[in-house]
Design a protein around this motif. Sequence first.
Motif, PDB file in Angstrom:
ATOM      1  N   ASP A  14       0.861  -1.177   0.000  1.00 18.40           N
ATOM      2  CA  ASP A  14       0.000   0.000   0.000  1.00 18.40           C
ATOM      3  C   ASP A  14       0.902   1.232   0.000  1.00 18.40           C
ATOM      4  OD1 ASP A  14      -2.321   1.439   0.011  1.00 18.40           O
ATOM      5  OD2 ASP A  14      -2.644   1.265   2.176  1.00 18.40           O
ATOM      6  N   ASP A  16       2.697   4.961  -0.542  1.00 16.92           N
ATOM      7  CA  ASP A  16       2.310   6.374  -0.527  1.00 16.92           C
ATOM      8  C   ASP A  16       2.475   6.950  -1.925  1.00 16.92           C
ATOM      9  OD1 ASP A  16       1.752   6.374   2.200  1.00 16.92           O
ATOM     10  OD2 ASP A  16       3.850   6.763   2.699  1.00 16.92           O
ATOM     11  N   ARG A  38      -3.530  -2.826 -11.992  1.00 18.27           N
ATOM     12  CA  ARG A  38      -3.124  -2.494 -10.622  1.00 18.27           C
ATOM     13  C   ARG A  38      -2.776  -1.009 -10.521  1.00 18.27           C
ATOM     14  NH1 ARG A  38      -3.807  -2.763  -5.392  1.00 18.27           N
ATOM     15  NH2 ARG A  38      -1.879  -2.570  -4.225  1.00 18.27           N
ATOM     16  N   ARG A  40      -3.940   1.392 -12.362  1.00 14.26           N
ATOM     17  CA  ARG A  40      -5.209   2.143 -12.443  1.00 14.26           C
ATOM     18  C   ARG A  40      -5.957   2.124 -11.102  1.00 14.26           C
ATOM     19  NH1 ARG A  40      -5.533  -0.514 -17.608  1.00 14.26           N
ATOM     20  NH2 ARG A  40      -5.112   1.006 -19.225  1.00 14.26           N
ATOM     21  N   ARG A  41      -5.964   0.974 -10.434  1.00 16.72           N
ATOM     22  CA  ARG A  41      -6.654   0.888  -9.137  1.00 16.72           C
ATOM     23  C   ARG A  41      -5.976   1.779  -8.102  1.00 16.72           C
ATOM     24  NH1 ARG A  41      -6.893  -4.553 -10.524  1.00 16.72           N
ATOM     25  NH2 ARG A  41      -5.289  -5.142  -9.021  1.00 16.72           N
ATOM     26  N   LEU A  42      -4.646   1.776  -8.089  1.00 14.40           N
ATOM     27  CA  LEU A  42      -3.926   2.639  -7.150  1.00 14.40           C
ATOM     28  C   LEU A  42      -4.203   4.115  -7.449  1.00 14.40           C
ATOM     29  CD1 LEU A  42      -0.501   0.756  -6.982  1.00 14.40           C
ATOM     30  CD2 LEU A  42      -2.207   0.924  -5.147  1.00 14.40           C
ATOM     31  N   ALA A  44      -6.819   5.353  -8.890  1.00 16.66           N
ATOM     32  CA  ALA A  44      -8.215   5.647  -8.533  1.00 16.66           C
ATOM     33  C   ALA A  44      -8.361   5.907  -7.035  1.00 16.66           C
ATOM     34  CB  ALA A  44      -9.118   4.496  -8.961  1.00 16.66           C
ATOM     35  N   ARG A  45      -7.471   5.335  -6.241  1.00 18.65           N
ATOM     36  CA  ARG A  45      -7.475   5.573  -4.793  1.00 18.65           C
ATOM     37  C   ARG A  45      -6.738   6.854  -4.425  1.00 18.65           C
ATOM     38  NH1 ARG A  45      -4.926   0.400  -2.732  1.00 18.65           N
ATOM     39  NH2 ARG A  45      -4.401   1.767  -1.023  1.00 18.65           N
ATOM     40  N   GLY A  46      -6.205   7.565  -5.432  1.00 19.27           N
ATOM     41  CA  GLY A  46      -5.529   8.834  -5.173  1.00 19.27           C
ATOM     42  C   GLY A  46      -4.043   8.712  -4.884  1.00 19.27           C
ATOM     43  N   ILE A  47      -3.468   7.542  -5.121  1.00 16.65           N
ATOM     44  CA  ILE A  47      -2.041   7.353  -4.881  1.00 16.65           C
ATOM     45  C   ILE A  47      -1.260   7.926  -6.064  1.00 16.65           C
ATOM     46  CG2 ILE A  47      -0.214   5.613  -4.634  1.00 16.65           C
ATOM     47  CD1 ILE A  47      -2.303   3.929  -3.109  1.00 16.65           C
TER      48      ILE A  47
END
Length: 145
Positions: A14, A16, A38, A40-42, A44-47
Amino acid sequence: MFLRLAFSVCACLDPDVLIVDEALAVGDTAFVHKCMNRVRRLAARGIPILIVTHDTDSVRSLCNRVMWIDRGQIRMEGEPKEITSRYLQEIFSREKEEVDSVRSSAASDGYQRWGRGGVRITNARLLNADGNPIAFGRHANDTDT
């Protein structure tokens, strides 16, 4: 395989910030697809994700902001489609100039020359399955050409 493993480990954490340096350029299509999903998912979480690559398709697919760095200098910064288009134009322009330069220095004997002359093929033979020479090229009657 090392780069694939390294990306997999880092992407499963996870982070930063995720920094990816050409890792998407290695591996088969399925691996690249998993990596891109992966990323894209990160995102989308704002990372925040920093991708270093020459793969303009990945840049267009994954990025919302692009910086083109050439020889340590920032050349352009902005929208992915615009920057990648300009990058590709320059790369193809450089390649065309190199090909044109080589063509203009073709030998007077009529043979097409390529490269910078570091290696020269002076003789070649084409053999059939039985090991017998097959004539080809300009000197079809000369089996040693």
